[in-house]
Design an enzyme around this catalytic site. Structure first.
Site, PDB file in Angstrom:
ATOM      1  N   ASP A  49       6.782  10.479  42.470  1.00 18.72           N
ATOM      2  CA  ASP A  49       5.749  10.522  43.553  1.00 18.72           C
ATOM      3  C   ASP A  49       5.820   9.145  44.151  1.00 18.72           C
ATOM      4  O   ASP A  49       5.746   9.014  45.476  1.00 18.72           O
ATOM      5  CB  ASP A  49       4.439  10.388  42.481  1.00 18.72           C
ATOM      6  CG  ASP A  49       4.216  12.004  42.048  1.00 18.72           C
ATOM      7  OD1 ASP A  49       5.225  12.777  41.829  1.00 18.72           O
ATOM      8  OD2 ASP A  49       3.137  12.203  41.442  1.00 18.72           O
ATOM      9  N   GLU A  52       4.722  12.046  28.205  1.00 23.16           N
ATOM     10  CA  GLU A  52       4.964  12.217  29.554  1.00 23.16           C
ATOM     11  C   GLU A  52       6.075  11.026  29.977  1.00 23.16           C
ATOM     12  O   GLU A  52       7.159  11.724  30.684  1.00 23.16           O
ATOM     13  CB  GLU A  52       3.923  12.194  30.351  1.00 23.16           C
ATOM     14  CG  GLU A  52       4.347  12.366  31.895  1.00 23.16           C
ATOM     15  CD  GLU A  52       3.056  12.486  32.860  1.00 23.16           C
ATOM     16  OE1 GLU A  52       3.436  12.823  33.942  1.00 23.16           O
ATOM     17  OE2 GLU A  52       2.021  11.985  32.318  1.00 23.16           O
TER      18      GLU A  52
END
Length: 803
Positions: free
Chosen positions: A575, A772
């Site tokens: 991102d 994550e």
């Protein structure tokens, strides 16, 4: 694992195997966003769920556990053993309520409608020195056609003994559901004002409600609301604070009423200390009544079979040195099980906007305004999807970028399950060849997504990782002993294209490996939509070469992610990774690398299915794409691969940010072992001032000015799937094949593998979760948890199973 039924003293109807492997996948823990939720793979059907809260005070009901939520602050929750065809065991540690809850699920094959199942829910205090007072609610809801009724005679003061329901749907036919109390439970019967509530204590309380279509997923809110309303009525006469209020367990009770036409039933218990209750779903066509004996004997047999198989499929190699092999094995089992236990079935509408585009994406490839299509977000017809999920708490839905990695792991455990999931994703490819990068199907899925991220745009791509799942399947086929390439349909000359079926019955999850004609049929079926998807990528994500005087051997193979903003390229999957400014002329290294890999995959499928001309064409495209990676993206000055952009004078220049992006041609094994650029890549990878850390490869160089800055999502943190790609490339290509850097690649592989495995395992032991991402400096787990999506690839790294 079907042999476990031979251990059970059941009637022959229970021994019967389902008619095909898909039947064994009908039921499952396919509501992974819940701590425990079962449903079949049917669009509108039966759904179950478990909720619980403490009764130690009046505030505890506001902390009712139901949907997985990081805000609940659970110590941990994970499937410790789980097989999608058989069932398994999950352990949930809720320290706030001082309870460890174990949910056990066992499938019982038989009949014509997907079989039966049994579940056992157990609880015990985490700390026996302190109270553990728990109220559990198990509910059954029905969406769509059919009906369900409570068999017990209603009693306004609650029920005693077994609670039973009968129901029927077009797909499941007739069924029975029973909830039975365990043998040694202590129900709450003592507390403030016990004598005034004596008629309701020690009983099962219930609710039957009529829920509008599509709203059963909101069961927790309805149930909680009914309990609170009943409690308000119950305490209305106890307003003298000096005398105190009744025990919370006496007032926080379902109202013991059933409304006409109810399609949601909830059953509530109040326990003091250890407890156990069983839930049985009996398909009428199976003609077998289940009992606690099924669970008493079946669960240990399932566990034994699971462990034996796990040690065979995912062994810890003898060459891997560890001080605690049992802890490492338990960790590996848990992350594998939670990945498979995190598979969900989703059905519903999605939101698509076919008109949106940033100004730098409004180029010659943009759709005309004269298409007549509705502008703005539009609700699309409902679709179904079986998919793994990255995180049960934070991302309980399908993600394209993640799913290819998920399927690498799932495919090693259950090849055919991975193909079922892959087929569902391929079925989402539309007529143009597009598939949304996030699959937010239905209101329940949308309830977990901020509004600004709910809409998908059909010009936006995502890394085509599904190609890795196809490549892994083809590699598993090639590794099979027996059929020749001619049998498998790989012969491009005059060999037979009709494979021979194996004579032996396949083990569950292996039919498409053991029966070549099934494999060939599957590849033929997915070939056309995958080809359409590939062509969509080439058409919609194409970059510009001749417009800016760029020199490259191919005049067509250059690519640019559409849908980027000033600060993010969400479509790339990385991102906030540093990029150049948005420009219609920029070129993205990661995307062209993915496209070369995609072309190679399409070549492999074309070879298998006998599309000779296509195979030749894809090979030529793959070769041209790899050549253009070197021609367009290699910076001799910086000795690294880079993005490309355009300056104010319309001149092309390299945008170089040392990090994962720089490694892509290496990560996807697109470079030959003797590539003149490989040495520089290994130098960058192994440099502690840049990507190397004791915990894995950092996403951005530690010397980069943006390292650790801003959102710090892809600006340093360690991502396991990217480390897996690096290890796969090293293990299968650069450390395995002769070349000037082979020995160095071997050394880096061994050290990197140990760093990644040890850190993720250490953090799992320390925190109870896999994460994550991991901190680039300390190695500590960061952001979403549990994240047993691609972080579970550590199991493959331990056992050295690379695609």
């Amino acid at each position: 694992m079907r042999l476990l039924w031979l251990l059970l003293p059941l009637a022959p109807s229970v021994f019967a195997k389902p008619g095909n492997d898909s039947d064994s996948l009908l039921w499952g823990a396919y509501r992974p966003n819940l701590y425990f939720g079962l449903r079949p793979r049917l669009p509108r059907s039966v759904m179950t769920g478990l909720a619980w809260f403490g009764t130690q005070d009046f505030q505890s009901i506001t902390r009712t556990r139901h949907a997985c939520d990081q805000g609940d602050g659970l110590n941990s929750y994970t499937w410790t053993e789980y097989d999608a065809r058989e069932g398994g065991e999950q352990v949930i540690k809720d320290g706030v309520n001082n309870v460890q809850i174990t949910t056990q699920f066992l499938k019982v094959p038989g009949g014509d409608h997907g079989g039966s199942w049994a579940a056992r829910i157990k609880g015990e205090p985490m700390n026996p020195a302190f109270p553990s007072r728990i109220s559990t609610v198990f509910y059954v809801g029905l969406e769509g056609l059919g009906g369900i009724d409570m068999d017990n005679e209603e009693d306004e003061n609650g029920l005693e003994g077994t609670v039973s329901f009968t129901g029927s749907t077009p797909d499941l036919d007739d069924f029975n559901i029973r909830i039975e109390e365990g043998p040694h439970n202590t129900l709450i019967t003592e507390g403030s004002y016990a004598s005034e509530f004596q008629h309701r204590l020690g009983k099962t309380h219930y609710l039957g409600a009529r829920v509008p279509p599509g709203q059963v997923w909101q069961a927790k809110d309805l149930i909680q609301g009914a309990i609170v309303k009943a409690a308000q009525e119950a305490v209305a006469s106890y307003k003298d604070g000096a005398k105190g209020y009744p025990d919370p367990a006496f007032v926080y009770q379902l109202p013991d009423e059933v409304y006409t036409g109810s399609n949601l039933f909830a059953v509530q218990k109040h326990y003091d200390g250890p407890f156990q209750f069983d839930v049985f779903f009996e398909s009428a066509s199976a003609k077998q009544k289940l009992s606690s004996a099924v669970l008493d004997e079946g669960l240990p047999a399932l566990s034994s079979e699971f462990n034996e198989r796990f040690n065979s499929v995912f062994p810890i190699p003898s060459t891997y040195e560890t001080s605690d092999p049992e802890s490492l094995r338990a960790f590996s089992k848990a992350i594998t099980s939670n990945l498979i236990g995190g598979i969900g079935y989703f059905y519903g509408t999605s939101i698509v906007d076919r008109s949106f585009a940033y100004e730098w994406d409004q180029d010659e490839d943009s759709a005309s305004d004269e298409t007549g299509e509705k502008k703005g977000p539009t609700l699309m017809p409902p679709k179904a999807l079986l998919t793994a999920t990255p995180s049960r708490s934070f991302f309980p839905r399908g993600f394209y970028w993640d799913e290819g990695f998920h399927l690498l792991h799932i495919g090693e455990w259950d090849n055919d399950l991975s193909l079922e999931i892959l087929k569902d994703w391929i079925n989402l490819i539309d007529e143009d060849g597009w598939v949304g990068r996030e699959q937010i199907l239905g209101e329940e899925a949308r309830s977990r997504v901020p509004p600004e991220f709910q809409t998908q745009v059909p010009t936006y791509a995502n890394p085509p990782t599904l190609t890795m799942a196809v490549t892994a399947f083809i590699n598993r086929l090639r590794a099979q002993k027996g059929p020749s390439e001619q049998d498998l349909g790989m012969d491009l000359g005059l060999g037979s294209q009709i494979p021979l079926a194996g004579s032996e019955v396949s083990a569950p999850g292996r039919r498409f490996l053991d029966e070549p004609e099934l494999a060939l049929g599957y590849l033929r079926e997915i070939y056309a939509p995958l080809k359409r998807h590939y062509e969509w990528f080439r058409r919609t994500q194409r970059g510009q070469i001749k417009q800016y005087g760029r020199k490259a051997r191919s005049r067509t193979e250059a690519y640019r992610w559409r849908g980027r903003s000033q600060q993010h390229v969400l479509t790339s999957g990385m991102d906030d990774y540093p990029r150049g400014p948005p420009h219609a002329g920029e070129l993205h290294l990661d995307l062209i690398s993915w496209m070369a890999f995609f072309a190679q995959t399409m070549r492999d499928i074309a070879e298998f299915v006998g599309e000779v001309d296509d195979a030749i064409a894809f090979e030529e495209i793959a070769k041209a794409t790899i050549e253009n990676i070197n021609d367009l993206h290699w910076s001799e000055e910086n000795q690294m691969y880079c993005d490309v952009s355009v300056n104010d004078d319309d001149e092309s220049y390299h945008v170089c940010h040392k990090g994962y992006l720089s490694l892509f041609p290496f990560l996807l094994s697109l470079l030959p072992p003797d590539s003149p650029h490989l040495g520089a890549i290994l130098d960058l990878l192994r440099d502690p001032d840049h990507l190397w850390s004791p915990y894995g490869l950092r996403s951005l160089s530690a010397s980069h000015p943006e390292f650790g800055q801003g959102e710090n999502y892809w600006k340093g943190p360690i991502w396991i799937q990217m480390n897996y790609l690096a290890l796969s490339a090293l293990h299968k290509t650069y450390a395995a094949q002769e070349g000037p850097y082979q020995e160095r690649a071997q050394e880096i592989y061994a050290e990197l593998r140990r760093n990644v495995v040890e850190n993720v395992h250490k953090e799992f032991v320390r925190t109870g979760y896999v994460w994550e991402q991991y901190d680039a400096i300390s190695g500590e787990g960061r952001r979403s948890h549990p994240f047993t999506g691609w972080t579970s690839l550590v199991t493959l790294i331990i056992s050295e199973k690379y695609y």
